[in-house]
Design a protein around this motif. Sequence first.
Motif, PDB file in Angstrom:
ATOM      1  N   UNK A   1       0.823  -1.216   0.000  1.00 25.82           N
ATOM      2  CA  UNK A   1       0.000   0.000   0.000  1.00 25.82           C
ATOM      3  C   UNK A   1       0.848   1.252   0.000  1.00 25.82           C
ATOM      4  N   UNK A   2       1.950   1.248   0.746  1.00 24.24           N
ATOM      5  CA  UNK A   2       2.872   2.392   0.722  1.00 24.24           C
ATOM      6  C   UNK A   2       3.435   2.593  -0.684  1.00 24.24           C
ATOM      7  N   UNK A   3       3.838   1.470  -1.318  1.00 17.51           N
ATOM      8  CA  UNK A   3       4.355   1.566  -2.689  1.00 17.51           C
ATOM      9  C   UNK A   3       3.283   2.108  -3.638  1.00 17.51           C
ATOM     10  N   UNK A   4       2.030   1.696  -3.415  1.00 20.41           N
ATOM     11  CA  UNK A   4       0.930   2.179  -4.257  1.00 20.41           C
ATOM     12  C   UNK A   4       0.723   3.672  -4.088  1.00 20.41           C
ATOM     13  N   UNK A   5       0.860   4.161  -2.854  1.00 21.44           N
ATOM     14  CA  UNK A   5       0.730   5.601  -2.598  1.00 21.44           C
ATOM     15  C   UNK A   5       1.774   6.373  -3.390  1.00 21.44           C
ATOM     16  N   UNK A   6       3.025   5.925  -3.339  1.00 20.86           N
ATOM     17  CA  UNK A   6       4.086   6.604  -4.095  1.00 20.86           C
ATOM     18  C   UNK A   6       3.846   6.497  -5.594  1.00 20.86           C
ATOM     19  N   UNK A   7       3.336   5.344  -6.039  1.00 15.68           N
ATOM     20  CA  UNK A   7       3.062   5.171  -7.466  1.00 15.68           C
ATOM     21  C   UNK A   7       1.992   6.161  -7.925  1.00 15.68           C
ATOM     22  N   UNK A   8       0.908   6.264  -7.163  1.00 17.33           N
ATOM     23  CA  UNK A   8      -0.179   7.190  -7.506  1.00 17.33           C
ATOM     24  C   UNK A   8       0.315   8.623  -7.553  1.00 17.33           C
TER      25      UNK A   8
ATOM     26  N   UNK B   1      -6.456   7.358   2.273  1.00 18.42           N
ATOM     27  CA  UNK B   1      -5.988   6.869   0.977  1.00 18.42           C
ATOM     28  C   UNK B   1      -5.264   5.541   1.133  1.00 18.42           C
ATOM     29  N   UNK B   2      -4.437   5.424   2.156  1.00 16.57           N
ATOM     30  CA  UNK B   2      -3.705   4.188   2.386  1.00 16.57           C
ATOM     31  C   UNK B   2      -4.674   3.045   2.687  1.00 16.57           C
ATOM     32  N   UNK B   3      -5.679   3.314   3.491  1.00 15.87           N
ATOM     33  CA  UNK B   3      -6.690   2.283   3.781  1.00 15.87           C
ATOM     34  C   UNK B   3      -7.366   1.811   2.494  1.00 15.87           C
ATOM     35  N   UNK B   4      -7.704   2.760   1.615  1.00 18.87           N
ATOM     36  CA  UNK B   4      -8.350   2.422   0.348  1.00 18.87           C
ATOM     37  C   UNK B   4      -7.415   1.585  -0.530  1.00 18.87           C
ATOM     38  N   UNK B   5      -6.166   1.986  -0.613  1.00 19.02           N
ATOM     39  CA  UNK B   5      -5.208   1.269  -1.456  1.00 19.02           C
ATOM     40  C   UNK B   5      -4.986  -0.157  -0.948  1.00 19.02           C
ATOM     41  N   UNK B   6      -4.896  -0.322   0.359  1.00 21.82           N
ATOM     42  CA  UNK B   6      -4.713  -1.656   0.929  1.00 21.82           C
ATOM     43  C   UNK B   6      -5.931  -2.526   0.645  1.00 21.82           C
ATOM     44  N   UNK B   7      -7.120  -1.942   0.761  1.00 22.43           N
ATOM     45  CA  UNK B   7      -8.348  -2.687   0.458  1.00 22.43           C
ATOM     46  C   UNK B   7      -8.370  -3.128  -1.006  1.00 22.43           C
ATOM     47  N   UNK B   8      -7.982  -2.237  -1.897  1.00 22.03           N
ATOM     48  CA  UNK B   8      -7.933  -2.573  -3.329  1.00 22.03           C
ATOM     49  C   UNK B   8      -6.938  -3.705  -3.581  1.00 22.03           C
TER      50      UNK B   8
END
Length: 501
Positions: free
Chosen positions: A108-115, A149-156
């Motif tokens: 999820x952290x990696x997804x945040x940076x990617x977004x 946002x992190x919660x959403x990304x982890x759920x996805x």
Amino acid sequence: MKNNHREHWNSRSSFIFAAIGSAVGLGNLWRFPGQAFQNGGGTFLVAYLVAILTAGVPLLTLELAIGRKFQAAAPSAMGRMNKRFEWIGWLGVIASFIVVTYYMVILGWASDFFVHSFSLKWLGDVDYFKNNVLQQTASPGELGSFNPLLCLLVAVLWVIVWFCLRKGIKTVGLIAKITVITPLALLAALLIHGLTLPGAMDGIRYYITPDWNKLWDVNLWAAAYGQVFVSMSILMSVMIVYGSFLGKKSNLIGDALIIGGGDAAISFFSGFVIFTTLGYLSTITGTPIGDMEYQGIMLVFVTYPQAIAAFPGGQVVTILFSLCFFLMLLTLGIDSAFSMVETVTHSLTDKFGLSPKRTLIGVCLAGGVISLFFTSGAGLYWLDIIDHHINNFLLLLIGIAECIAVGWMFGTAPIREHLNLYAKPKFGRWWDVMIRYFCPAIFILIGISFVISNIVTPYMGFDYQYLIIGGWLAVALALAAGIGLQQAKGKPLPAADKGED
């Protein structure tokens, strides 16, 4: 008696890519360079190589052989070997479940940076990871807020895992061929660019130059063996599950050498990528590499954004390299998540005869709920504490129990004979020696030293109360849960004969 309805891999390549995908993950790009950095660079490489040869390969082949011989997930396979061994398999399953709950948060952290790579929101802000992604509090006892946002990304990400696993291991094999090859190409591109940066060779020299005096530090060896366990997905019941999907004529030893060699090579390769960047940062800041404060997760989520932000070529190049790097983290990590979730799901279905599809949904929902805890402001603290105790101590306990159970109670000879059935090359009695004597002896020594050193010096300076709750209590609960699951009434499995193939 075999389970004739068990799934099998589509092909040998599907199995190898899936197994490498499980072994190769964030442990290679995040944990391996971090351990190397904290343990003297080249000194850690020496210890890691010794750990691969003395424990990694013997245990990997052992677990693949157990899975294929008994055609069941780890708890049922160990139970068929001897009904008193089932808890050992459950302990590995529990370790996998614990790890995947926080592993998804790292993704999820990696997804945040990617977004945010498209807008470069983190550009020039060295505290972006701490303040914006983690929203970190002052201590583990202060939970703080949850990043929406992190919660959403982890759920996805959990939904993606469910979606990819819902069709079974055949889908995993196909996806792995993409998610293993893609990050290797991205890693190569990053290394080529990293070698052009000022100070890159200083970083490489630090990475490959051993300090022989540090080889006497038992913490170095604990870190090296722990890294092998995590990186190669052994002692977490994963490889027993993957082995159970193999056909009788599989070349277990040849496949294991490919998997172990591929995992080690990618770990070493990723270290070059990270340390060229550390050399560059050392040059531009004037701080010697050994004195830099980067450690653990900071190597990925602090070091690299700083380096990428300083790449020449303008904003377009910065965005491109940022997207490539964080996409690489995601593709590296997702296969490992697949394997850990599959391990839990198949263990439950083998034991209790549950519906695989419903069990998968239940595992993903339970894992997703627990993952939310690690998205809090104190999440990184608890992640670090739990990771330290699970990977550096609980897995050692599993290794000791597994080696004693097979080496001293069931016997290594039947397993080695099964391992050698269609193998090229074949293993001799030296393999028995490693399983019966060397591995349990070294694991016991490291385990005792781990306990003593962690009592004398609290890990990372955390208060003992947090280390007890997040570390020792977690290990104790895992042991209790493993024994409890063994006692639970499930679908009966016949006891295996020692000569069964």
